[in-house]
Design a protein around this motif. Structure first.
Motif, PDB file in Angstrom:
ATOM      1  N   ASN A  85      46.375  26.507  44.427  1.00  0.00           N
ATOM      2  CA  ASN A  85      44.943  26.483  44.742  1.00  0.00           C
ATOM      3  C   ASN A  85      44.399  27.823  45.223  1.00  0.00           C
ATOM      4  N   ILE A  86      44.921  28.903  44.653  1.00  0.00           N
ATOM      5  CA  ILE A  86      44.403  30.240  44.957  1.00  0.00           C
ATOM      6  C   ILE A  86      43.041  30.403  44.291  1.00  0.00           C
ATOM      7  N   ARG A  87      42.082  30.895  45.043  1.00  0.00           N
ATOM      8  CA  ARG A  87      40.781  31.243  44.469  1.00  0.00           C
ATOM      9  C   ARG A  87      40.820  32.725  44.100  1.00  0.00           C
ATOM     10  N   LEU A  88      40.508  33.030  42.845  1.00  0.00           N
ATOM     11  CA  LEU A  88      40.685  34.385  42.313  1.00  0.00           C
ATOM     12  C   LEU A  88      39.371  34.888  41.726  1.00  0.00           C
ATOM     13  N   GLY A  89      39.045  36.141  41.996  1.00  0.00           N
ATOM     14  CA  GLY A  89      37.806  36.700  41.463  1.00  0.00           C
ATOM     15  C   GLY A  89      37.759  38.203  41.653  1.00  0.00           C
ATOM     16  N   PRO A  90      36.591  38.819  41.422  1.00  0.00           N
ATOM     17  CA  PRO A  90      35.314  38.184  41.112  1.00  0.00           C
ATOM     18  C   PRO A  90      35.230  37.638  39.685  1.00  0.00           C
ATOM     19  N   THR A  91      36.020  38.212  38.778  1.00  0.00           N
ATOM     20  CA  THR A  91      36.159  37.647  37.444  1.00  0.00           C
ATOM     21  C   THR A  91      37.644  37.471  37.180  1.00  0.00           C
ATOM     22  N   LEU A  92      37.974  36.596  36.259  1.00  0.00           N
ATOM     23  CA  LEU A  92      39.381  36.395  35.936  1.00  0.00           C
ATOM     24  C   LEU A  92      39.859  37.493  34.992  1.00  0.00           C
ATOM     25  N   PRO A  93      41.154  37.817  35.008  1.00  0.00           N
ATOM     26  CA  PRO A  93      41.671  38.865  34.120  1.00  0.00           C
ATOM     27  C   PRO A  93      41.327  38.595  32.659  1.00  0.00           C
ATOM     28  N   ALA A  94      40.905  39.636  31.960  1.00  0.00           N
ATOM     29  CA  ALA A  94      40.483  39.483  30.568  1.00  0.00           C
ATOM     30  C   ALA A  94      41.642  39.101  29.655  1.00  0.00           C
ATOM     31  N   PHE A  95      42.865  39.402  30.067  1.00  0.00           N
ATOM     32  CA  PHE A  95      44.013  39.087  29.210  1.00  0.00           C
ATOM     33  C   PHE A  95      44.452  37.632  29.345  1.00  0.00           C
ATOM     34  N   LEU A  96      43.850  36.886  30.269  1.00  0.00           N
ATOM     35  CA  LEU A  96      44.147  35.459  30.385  1.00  0.00           C
ATOM     36  C   LEU A  96      43.225  34.685  29.444  1.00  0.00           C
ATOM     37  N   THR A  97      43.774  34.224  28.342  1.00  0.00           N
ATOM     38  CA  THR A  97      42.995  33.440  27.383  1.00  0.00           C
ATOM     39  C   THR A  97      42.678  32.074  27.986  1.00  0.00           C
TER      40      THR A  97
END
Length: 556
Positions: A512-524
């Motif tokens: 339940n980690i909240r990650l940002g401000p945007t997600l990595p572009a390499f994660l499809t």
């Protein structure tokens, strides 16, 4: 060029990645492509070094080169194309030397040496930069995309980018004299795996989590290097306003460089200030014992163009986080270690005479400003030293929740979320922070809960190790798992060190980690779906709404 290794990468509705003549970080296409080729070259070195190690004959030259070479390819580290041409030639020479050592060692052990046929093991550098760039076209991060698809390519990127972060942390430890054979073996294994162009998704996921486990060992190793050299961090008030006199500003992450400069400027009348991720240096007893470690100047790395322009002395840039130097200070900024920028003076081996000379020639601060301070140095020993009081406060209801709000800062929109989250967290919660994201809220007055500060600055990004140890100790005290604690992780990522830390958290099973401000572009979308299903990872939302969700989950 094609690059999507950091959070600031170009994004459109249909694709993401810097693919023009210049990336958003300021890196030109030539440098980016040469860096891709250097990564390719290190794979070949690692393949032979790993086999040599299996014969009980580790090659320290190869070990050190791999760490350094991969570190130079991180975001905001080295932008000097000429340096990469030199490194590529060194890589090929070293790879051939390690291969010869391996073949000799194998024969001495009565074995027939393996003949490695991967592209990295057989690569030979072109004669000039133009030829090297032609070679680089075949080895970029998206090479083979049409054959293996975006999911496999994205997982290869996750593994490589995490590996870059691991090598950066390991390099920091190595230059302080801390090295472990298991770490070098793990790095060589990961590079060997990538050299074989893996396309099996479960295998790639498994290797990524294994790398996260390795990074935990690396962060522990770096922690041992820092505390062994500089002592255990202690809560310390750090001055934020300048004092009159000549001055040098030190930015980046390398505490060894800072100590060397402090030693060389003793009794010189020159004041030394930290910047960015160097702020936690003030908590280390050995470093804060230098009376001319005057304070911290400025903010996080992305503010450096304004901070450096206003600073009335030279700037020493260590390890990483450099942005294109402006004309206002280009003639008084110096780089060292893996950092580089074309036309900027570079110094090696702690030879800081030029920096000191520049400080004497520049005006320094004319007057001492009224003192303002913040407190740093809440490493695991400081926090766990009052663990009894913390546990009693939780059991008594005085502390309802812990938030770890940490990671990288950056200039992209959406990062105000982290300051909003920290400052809007209820008064009966404690905020732990690490990494340069702290600069968004570390001047806010958080107060305390029964004498326990509500804001605990744990340190640099690599001090995620301390945060993990704190969480583990609390879980043990409450006889539960870390995921059962009233603890929420709110992480801001930017570059490859953050990718390594994220893999460590996932390898530990933290959910339940909240990650940002945007997600990595390499994660499809497919890969994100896997991370959501397995680990509950989720993008940040609106700060107040996310706070309510964390507290509702606790109540449930």
């Amino acid at each position: 060029m094609f690059c999507y290794q950091c959070e600031q990468t170009a994004r459109t509705e249909t694709s993401a990645g810097c693919a023009s003549e210049r990336g958003h970080c300021g890196k030109d296409a030539t440098t980016a492509d040469l860096q891709d080729l250097l990564v390719h070259a290190t794979k070949g070195i690692a393949q032979y070094a790993g086999r040599l190690r299996a014969l009980n004959a580790p090659d320290r030259e190869a070990d050190a080169f791999i760490l350094y070479a991969l570190f130079t390819t991180l975001t905001n580290v080295n932008f000097n194309a000429a340096r990469f041409v030199t490194l590529l030639k060194e890589a090929a020479t070293l790879r051939d030397a390690v291969r010869a050592r391996y073949e000799a060692a194998a024969r001495a052990a009565g074995q027939e040496p393996q003949v490695l046929a991967t592209a990295a093991a057989t690569w030979q550098p072109a004669a000039d930069q133009a030829g090297l760039l032609l070679q680089a076209a075949d080895v970029g991060i998206n090479a083979g995309l049409e054959q293996v698809g975006a999911d496999v390519t994205g997982l290869r990127a996750l593994l490589l980018y995490g590996l870059k972060g691991v090598c950066a942390y390991a390099h920091h430890a190595y230059v302080l004299g801390e090295a472990r054979e298991t770490v070098f073996a793990g790095i060589e294994h990961a590079l060997d795996f990538l050299a074989q162009d893996p396309a099996d998704i479960p295998a790639l996921l498994g290797e990524s989590l294994a790398l996260g486990t390795l990074n935990l060992q690396v962060m522990e190793m770096l922690d041992a290097a820092n505390t062994g050299r500089f002592g255990t961090p202690q809560p310390t008030a750090v001055r934020l306003t300048p004092v009159a006199g000549k001055a040098i500003l030190v930015s980046g992450h390398d505490l060894g460089d800072l100590q060397a400069l402090l030693e060389q400027t003793k009794d010189s009348g020159i004041q030394i200030y930290t910047h960015g991720e160097m702020l936690p240096a003030h908590g280390y007893p050995v470093l804060k014992a230098y009376p001319h470690l005057a304070g911290n100047y400025g903010g996080a790395w992305q503010d450096q163009q304004l901070d450096f322009a206003n600073f009335p002395g030279p700037v020493l840039m260590t390890s990483n986080c450099i942005i294109e130097p402006l004309p206002a200070y280009r003639q008084r900024i110096f780089t060292t270690g893996p950092v580089g920028w074309p036309g900027v003076r570079h110094v090696e081996n702690h030879q800081f005479a030029q920096v000191i000379q520049a400080a004497k020639a520049l005006p320094g601060f004319k007057a001492t400003e009224p003192e303002q301070t913040i407190t740093v140095g809440f490493g695991r020993d400081a926090v766990l030293g009052v663990a009894g009081a913390v546990i009693d406060a939780v059991k008594g209801g005085a502390i309802k929740h812990f938030y770890l709000i940490g990671g990288c800062d950056g200039a992209a929109p959406g990062r105000n979320y982290y300051s909003d989250f920290a400052t809007q967290a209820p008064q009966d919660t404690v905020v732990m922070t690490l990494g340069c994201a702290k600069y968004r809220f570390n001047r806010h007055e958080f107060g305390d809960i029964g004498g326990i500060p509500r804001l605990l600055d744990i340190g640099q990004c690599n001090d995620a190790y301390s945060a993990i140890k704190i969480a583990s100790a609390l879980a043990e005290a409450f006889e539960c798992g870390v995921n059962d604690l009233p603890l929420s992780l709110v992480i801001s990522w930017f570059e490859q060190k953050a990718a390594a830390v994220l893999l460590t958290l996932l390898a530990l099973g933290i959910r339940n980690i909240r990650l940002g401000p945007t997600l990595p572009a390499f994660l499809t979308p497919n890969l994100l779906g896997v991370l959501v299903e397995k680990f509950g990872i989720q993008p940040i939302g609106e700060a107040q709404a996310d706070i309510r969700k964390t507290l509702q989950l606790e109540a449930a």
